[in-house]
Design an enzyme around this catalytic site. Structure first.
Site, PDB file in Angstrom:
ATOM      1  N   ASP A  29       0.854  -1.202   0.000  1.00 53.71           N
ATOM      2  CA  ASP A  29       0.000   0.000   0.000  1.00 53.71           C
ATOM      3  C   ASP A  29       0.884   1.245   0.000  1.00 53.71           C
ATOM      4  O   ASP A  29       2.028   1.203   0.463  1.00 53.71           O
ATOM      5  CB  ASP A  29      -0.858   0.048   1.274  1.00 53.71           C
ATOM      6  CG  ASP A  29      -2.061  -0.891   1.213  1.00 53.71           C
ATOM      7  OD1 ASP A  29      -2.364  -1.427   0.135  1.00 53.71           O
ATOM      8  OD2 ASP A  29      -2.697  -1.068   2.262  1.00 53.71           O
ATOM      9  N   GLN A  48      -0.517   7.303  -6.430  1.00 50.15           N
ATOM     10  CA  GLN A  48      -1.636   8.186  -6.056  1.00 50.15           C
ATOM     11  C   GLN A  48      -1.741   9.329  -7.065  1.00 50.15           C
ATOM     12  O   GLN A  48      -0.794  10.092  -7.256  1.00 50.15           O
ATOM     13  CB  GLN A  48      -1.393   8.755  -4.657  1.00 50.15           C
ATOM     14  CG  GLN A  48      -1.360   7.698  -3.562  1.00 50.15           C
ATOM     15  CD  GLN A  48      -0.544   8.137  -2.352  1.00 50.15           C
ATOM     16  OE1 GLN A  48       0.508   8.751  -2.506  1.00 50.15           O
ATOM     17  NE2 GLN A  48      -1.022   7.817  -1.161  1.00 50.15           N
ATOM     18  N   ARG A  78      -1.366  -0.450  -8.294  1.00 48.08           N
ATOM     19  CA  ARG A  78      -2.743  -0.013  -8.041  1.00 48.08           C
ATOM     20  C   ARG A  78      -2.718   1.506  -8.240  1.00 48.08           C
ATOM     21  O   ARG A  78      -1.812   2.175  -7.745  1.00 48.08           O
ATOM     22  CB  ARG A  78      -3.140  -0.332  -6.600  1.00 48.08           C
ATOM     23  CG  ARG A  78      -4.456   0.301  -6.178  1.00 48.08           C
ATOM     24  CD  ARG A  78      -4.682   0.178  -4.668  1.00 48.08           C
ATOM     25  NE  ARG A  78      -4.683  -1.182  -4.213  1.00 48.08           N
ATOM     26  CZ  ARG A  78      -4.276  -1.551  -2.995  1.00 48.08           C
ATOM     27  NH1 ARG A  78      -3.815  -0.672  -2.135  1.00 48.08           N
ATOM     28  NH2 ARG A  78      -4.304  -2.816  -2.642  1.00 48.08           N
ATOM     29  N   LYS A 103      -6.722   7.654  -6.111  1.00 49.10           N
ATOM     30  CA  LYS A 103      -6.590   9.113  -6.025  1.00 49.10           C
ATOM     31  C   LYS A 103      -5.620   9.514  -4.914  1.00 49.10           C
ATOM     32  O   LYS A 103      -4.847  10.454  -5.061  1.00 49.10           O
ATOM     33  CB  LYS A 103      -7.968   9.738  -5.734  1.00 49.10           C
ATOM     34  CG  LYS A 103      -8.892   9.747  -6.920  1.00 49.10           C
ATOM     35  CD  LYS A 103     -10.186  10.475  -6.572  1.00 49.10           C
ATOM     36  CE  LYS A 103     -11.154  10.453  -7.743  1.00 49.10           C
ATOM     37  NZ  LYS A 103     -12.495  10.959  -7.376  1.00 49.10           N
ATOM     38  N   THR A 142     -10.951   2.739  -7.764  1.00 48.84           N
ATOM     39  CA  THR A 142     -11.787   3.937  -7.641  1.00 48.84           C
ATOM     40  C   THR A 142     -13.259   3.549  -7.537  1.00 48.84           C
ATOM     41  O   THR A 142     -13.656   2.488  -8.021  1.00 48.84           O
ATOM     42  CB  THR A 142     -11.590   4.879  -8.850  1.00 48.84           C
ATOM     43  OG1 THR A 142     -12.349   6.067  -8.638  1.00 48.84           O
ATOM     44  CG2 THR A 142     -11.992   4.246 -10.169  1.00 48.84           C
TER      45      THR A 142
END
Ligand code: FAD
Length: 296
Positions: A125, A153, A174, A177, A216
């Site tokens: 992450d 991001q 991944r 936003k 999203t």
């Protein structure tokens, strides 16, 4: 943002945990690994994959990081023994990034090795901007040896440059936003610019033949992703959509019914409070509709 939403975002940190828990339940599988396994089985039966996350971001010593490392390994073993269509999501701070980089590397190597033995993918992450350099460097250093990916991001001004810098190897990201509060100097603040940067980064990644987890719930971005998937002629197994547990299940069904693969982020654990507060700050309307139902 309405006055109600602003107030919720400002005061949610001061609400007692027992009250937050009432609203937060939908975002979390439960306190135990068995809960994540149960929820994954349900989602697998509905045609969705999952990524399982052990909640807990604030570690203060080596033993705590080792506890979370062992729990992450137990997740991998449960995925294997229950034959789940799932992988693991991992936070570097939980592995000790802010305590000692050497400790963090030692912990994640053990997880990556076990994941490799079991043939399970691990996603690192992305946390706040103080972790970006370390996260991308760790991804770069381990991506050849292990089956791993990380997160980009779209609110970060640097992301498009990071894609270029990492383009000399396998790309598995991944794309989201971004959830942390960052200053204007490093992150776009305007919703429309973040959306435009999302599609710009996604198209750049597709051009570079990256595998992307399109993370999203914004239907505008879901639409543009589908447009790009068609334009670039991607096969079903060359990308996936991703959504959070408890968020817009109707959109989840729509994406699946259009033939795309979709993965649900399934967090579990006893340290649910910071994660839940982030989710509720993101969507104060959830509290509003619950209160309206209660007052009716
Ligand atoms: C699978 C996955 C993994 C993620 N991993 C990371 C990560 O590693 N690092 C990181 O910084 N961020 C991560 N995020 C969070 C992400 O950055 C965004 O903050 C979050 O997804 C909201 O942005 P959005 O694109 O859904 O658009 P928004 O415009 O925020 O949301 C679109 C719509 O979705 C619904 N919605 C959004 N959030 C909620 C909610 N909490 N509850 C109910 N409805 C909601 C609302 O209807 C909203 O109008 C992840 C998100 C997903 C889906």
């Amino acid at each position: 943002m309405s006055l109600f939403n602003k107030s919720v975002s400002m005061f949610i940190d001061k609400v007692p945990p027992s009250t937050v828990a009432v609203f937060a339940k939908r975002y979390i599988a439960g306190p135990n690994l068995e809960d994540a396994v149960r929820v994954t089985k349900q989602l697998n039966a509905q045609g969705a994959m999952t990524t399982i996350d052990v909640l807990g971001e604030f570690v203060s010593n080596k033993e705590e990081t080792e506890h979370f490392r062992d729990l992450a390994i137990k997740v991998l073993e449960a995925i294997d023994s229950h034959q789940l269509d799932a992988n693991l999501s991992l936070k570097l701070t939980q592995m000790g990034l802010k305590l000692s980089k050497a400790l963090c590397l030692d912990n994640i190597e053990k997880i990556f090795k076990r994941a490799k033995e079991l043939g399970i993918f691990v996603r690192i992450d992305m946390e706040d901007s103080t972790c970006t350099d370390d996260t991308l460097e760790i991804y770069r250093n381990y991506r050849d040896e292990f089956n791993i990916g990380t997160v980009l991001q779209a609110y970060m001004r640097r992301t498009i440059n990071d894609i270029e810098k990492l383009s000399d190897g396998r790309l598995n990201f991944r794309l989201c936003k971004g959830i942390y509060i960052e200053p204007r100097k490093i992150a776009y603040q305007e919703k429309d610019i973040v959306r435009d940067n999302y599609t710009y980064c996604l198209e750049t990644l597709f051009k570079k033949k990256a595998y992307v987890g399109i993370a999203t719930h914004d239907e505008y971005l879901v639409f543009h992703a589908e447009r790009l998937i068609r334009e670039y002629g991607l096969k079903r197994n060359e990308y996936e959509y991703q959504m959070l547990l408890g968020v817009d299940e109707e959109l989840r069904e729509i994406i699946l019914s259009r033939g795309h693969r979709l993965r649900v982020y399934v967090p579990f654990g006893r340290d649910w409070l910071p994660y839940s507060i982030r989710r509720l700050k993101e969507n104060p309307n959830l509290i509003k509709s619950a209160l309206e139902g209660y007052l009716r």
